[in-house]
Design a protein around this motif. Sequence first.
Motif, short mmCIF file in Angstrom:
data_model
loop_
_atom_site.label_atom_id
_atom_site.label_comp_id
_atom_site.label_asym_id
_atom_site.label_seq_id
_atom_site.Cartn_x
_atom_site.Cartn_y
_atom_site.Cartn_z
N ALA A 245 8.77 -2.54 -18.41
CA ALA A 245 8.09 -3.47 -19.75
C ALA A 245 7.49 -2.29 -20.41
N PRO A 246 7.59 -2.22 -21.87
CA PRO A 246 7.14 -1.05 -22.89
C PRO A 246 5.69 -1.03 -22.46
N LYS A 247 5.31 0.12 -22.77
CA LYS A 247 3.73 0.53 -22.49
C LYS A 247 3.16 1.38 -23.33
N ALA A 248 1.88 1.16 -23.72
CA ALA A 248 1.52 2.05 -24.78
C ALA A 248 0.71 3.14 -23.98
N ARG A 249 0.45 2.72 -22.81
CA ARG A 249 -0.32 3.77 -22.18
C ARG A 249 0.18 4.15 -20.72
N ARG A 250 0.06 5.37 -20.44
CA ARG A 250 0.62 5.95 -18.74
C ARG A 250 -0.30 4.90 -17.98
N THR A 251 0.22 4.88 -16.83
CA THR A 251 -0.43 4.09 -15.61
C THR A 251 -0.90 5.06 -14.46
N ALA A 252 -2.13 4.66 -13.78
CA ALA A 252 -2.44 5.31 -12.62
C ALA A 252 -2.76 4.46 -11.76
N PHE A 253 -2.65 4.97 -10.36
CA PHE A 253 -2.72 4.17 -9.34
C PHE A 253 -3.84 5.20 -8.16
N VAL A 254 -4.63 4.46 -8.01
CA VAL A 254 -6.03 5.32 -7.24
C VAL A 254 -5.82 4.44 -5.81
N VAL A 255 -5.21 4.97 -4.86
CA VAL A 255 -5.34 4.19 -3.56
C VAL A 255 -5.94 5.13 -2.46
N TYR A 256 -6.90 4.27 -1.82
CA TYR A 256 -7.63 5.08 -0.57
C TYR A 256 -8.02 4.05 0.48
N ALA A 257 -8.45 4.86 1.64
CA ALA A 257 -9.03 4.44 2.82
C ALA A 257 -10.38 5.11 2.94
N SER A 258 -11.48 4.37 3.39
CA SER A 258 -12.75 4.60 3.41
C SER A 258 -13.55 4.16 4.63
N ALA A 259 -14.15 5.04 5.70
CA ALA A 259 -14.55 4.45 6.62
C ALA A 259 -16.10 3.86 6.44
N TYR A 260 -16.82 4.79 5.61
CA TYR A 260 -18.45 4.44 5.59
C TYR A 260 -18.47 4.42 4.11
N GLY A 261 -17.69 4.62 3.16
CA GLY A 261 -17.85 4.21 1.71
C GLY A 261 -17.90 5.68 0.78
N THR A 282 -5.35 1.27 -11.56
CA THR A 282 -5.54 0.01 -10.91
C THR A 282 -6.00 1.04 -9.37
N LEU A 283 -7.26 0.26 -8.86
CA LEU A 283 -7.77 0.77 -7.95
C LEU A 283 -7.56 -0.14 -6.60
N ALA A 284 -7.13 0.64 -5.37
CA ALA A 284 -6.99 -0.28 -4.06
C ALA A 284 -7.18 0.36 -2.93
N ASP A 285 -7.78 -0.61 -1.97
CA ASP A 285 -8.16 -0.10 -0.81
C ASP A 285 -7.01 -0.44 0.35
N VAL A 286 -6.53 0.47 0.85
CA VAL A 286 -5.31 0.07 1.77
C VAL A 286 -5.71 -0.82 2.92
N THR A 287 -6.83 -1.12 3.19
CA THR A 287 -7.03 -1.59 4.17
C THR A 287 -7.54 -3.38 3.83
N VAL A 288 -7.50 -3.38 2.44
CA VAL A 288 -7.95 -4.49 1.77
C VAL A 288 -6.51 -5.36 1.19
N GLU A 289 -6.07 -4.38 0.27
CA GLU A 289 -4.48 -4.86 -0.57
C GLU A 289 -3.53 -4.78 0.48
N SER A 290 -2.44 -5.73 0.02
CA SER A 290 -1.35 -5.72 1.06
C SER A 290 -0.37 -4.32 1.06
N TYR A 291 0.19 -3.85 2.04
CA TYR A 291 1.01 -2.93 2.16
C TYR A 291 2.03 -2.87 1.00
N GLU A 292 2.61 -4.01 0.60
CA GLU A 292 3.72 -4.26 -0.37
C GLU A 292 3.35 -3.96 -1.58
N THR A 293 2.03 -4.44 -1.90
CA THR A 293 1.42 -4.38 -3.47
C THR A 293 1.18 -2.79 -3.55
N CYS A 294 0.59 -2.22 -2.43
CA CYS A 294 0.33 -0.57 -2.55
C CYS A 294 1.55 0.05 -2.86
#
Length: 458
Positions: A245-261, A282-294
């Motif tokens: 898809a044409p995009k006017a901006r670059r994309t970033a994905f911040v993916v993480y796991a966090s035991a105590y925040g 896009t920001l995602a917690d790997v323990t919440v978001e699905s593996y396939e989406t991540c």
Amino acid sequence: MGAIKLKENLWSVGVLNPSLRVFDIVMESKYGTSYNAYLLTGEKNVLIETVHTDYFEEYLDNIRQVIPVEDVDYLIMNHNEPDHSGSVAKLLAVCPKLQVLATKAGKKHLEDITNLSLPCRVVGAGDTLDLGDRVLEFIPAPMLHWADSMFTWDPKDKTLFTCDFLGCHFCEPTMLDKHIHAKNAYEGELAYYYNGIFGPFKPHVLSGLDKMPAEADLVCPSHGPCLTETIGKAKELYRAWSTPAPKARRTAFVVYASAYGCTRTLAETAAKTLEEEGYDVTLADVTVESYETCVKLAHEADVLLVGSPTINRAAPKAVWDVLTSIDPINLKGKAAGAFGAYGWSGEAAPMLHTFLKGLRYAAPEAPFRMLFTPAQTDLAAMADYARSVAALCTVPVDAPQEKPAGGKFVCALCGYIYDPAEGDPAHGVAPGTPFDAIPSSWSCPLCGVDKEMFKPVE
């Protein structure tokens, strides 16, 4: 399943495996799979692909339902992954005069797999095989999904053999799409197979679609049913899934796991910083978001930041699951970094950093890590780190990079660099020949992939 007649002089002689539930370690096969192979009969008899070695006897039985196996003259290997090539050595033991045809890369893979010096004819773009009553044409289609991949085209019967392309893991006993009853299930598996096999190779998918003869009325893949009435729809889906898809901006994905925040706070800071830098984040917690989406988001991101705490001197499994699913084939110009908060020893971020560099992302010299709860100074340092990673990204926005005229080109598979000043005299390319002037039949001198696998050296 026995031999199945698909057209006059064309038979399916592959084998069904309806009980398979995991294919090649990483793919679920809810509806089993098939190891497809095809037999063309006539003045000369041709097999297209073999089957997994465990099913060789069934494969032989299917061939013998049509002709004596000793009457086969040629074996065409469109792709040489072991689920297709696993029976080649056994077949040659039965038919020692059999001639094998494959691409240059395919011959190398096949000999490495079998540990044999094979009677293999190397074919490339424009090459044909005259069978007397028909002429087969070979269409190299590298990275669909190995460097050795090609299509075989039978213009007489308008049949295209595509190996993995347009296939899926789905047992259909009649081997034809028009007989599928669970159409929604099949369409779901077609999409799942595309994402797992071809998703990382989208530019090559578009090239492969353009190479398909428009008049084909039967497409024979290596897994799942043959396509007749669904050819057009399958091609449309592949094109839609592969067209960026044409995009006017670059994309970033911040993916993480966090035991105590603590790592989560760092991740939120990184995401906010990149948004301020103009990224679509896009920001995602790997323990919440699905593996396939991540995994999908990681593949698509121009900048990837991976955050993790340290548990048992490593990153948790959920983080590794995402990273080890990233295919490195289309990471040119992309940047990545690793970060995390820890309590004792802090090995996770350096491990992730080393892995990302191994995938050949552009990356800073070191990851970012800190002890326990981040203070304001730590958050400021995290923001600086996120900016330092983003600064390494060179992915263009809204316009493809132009190829430098007369410059050097590098093989995306093995790293061989073509220098126009030196040419490739050993393979008929004189010194001083610009890359664009090299014949399309030329291939990489080291690994054998086609010319289209080369990219300009920046």
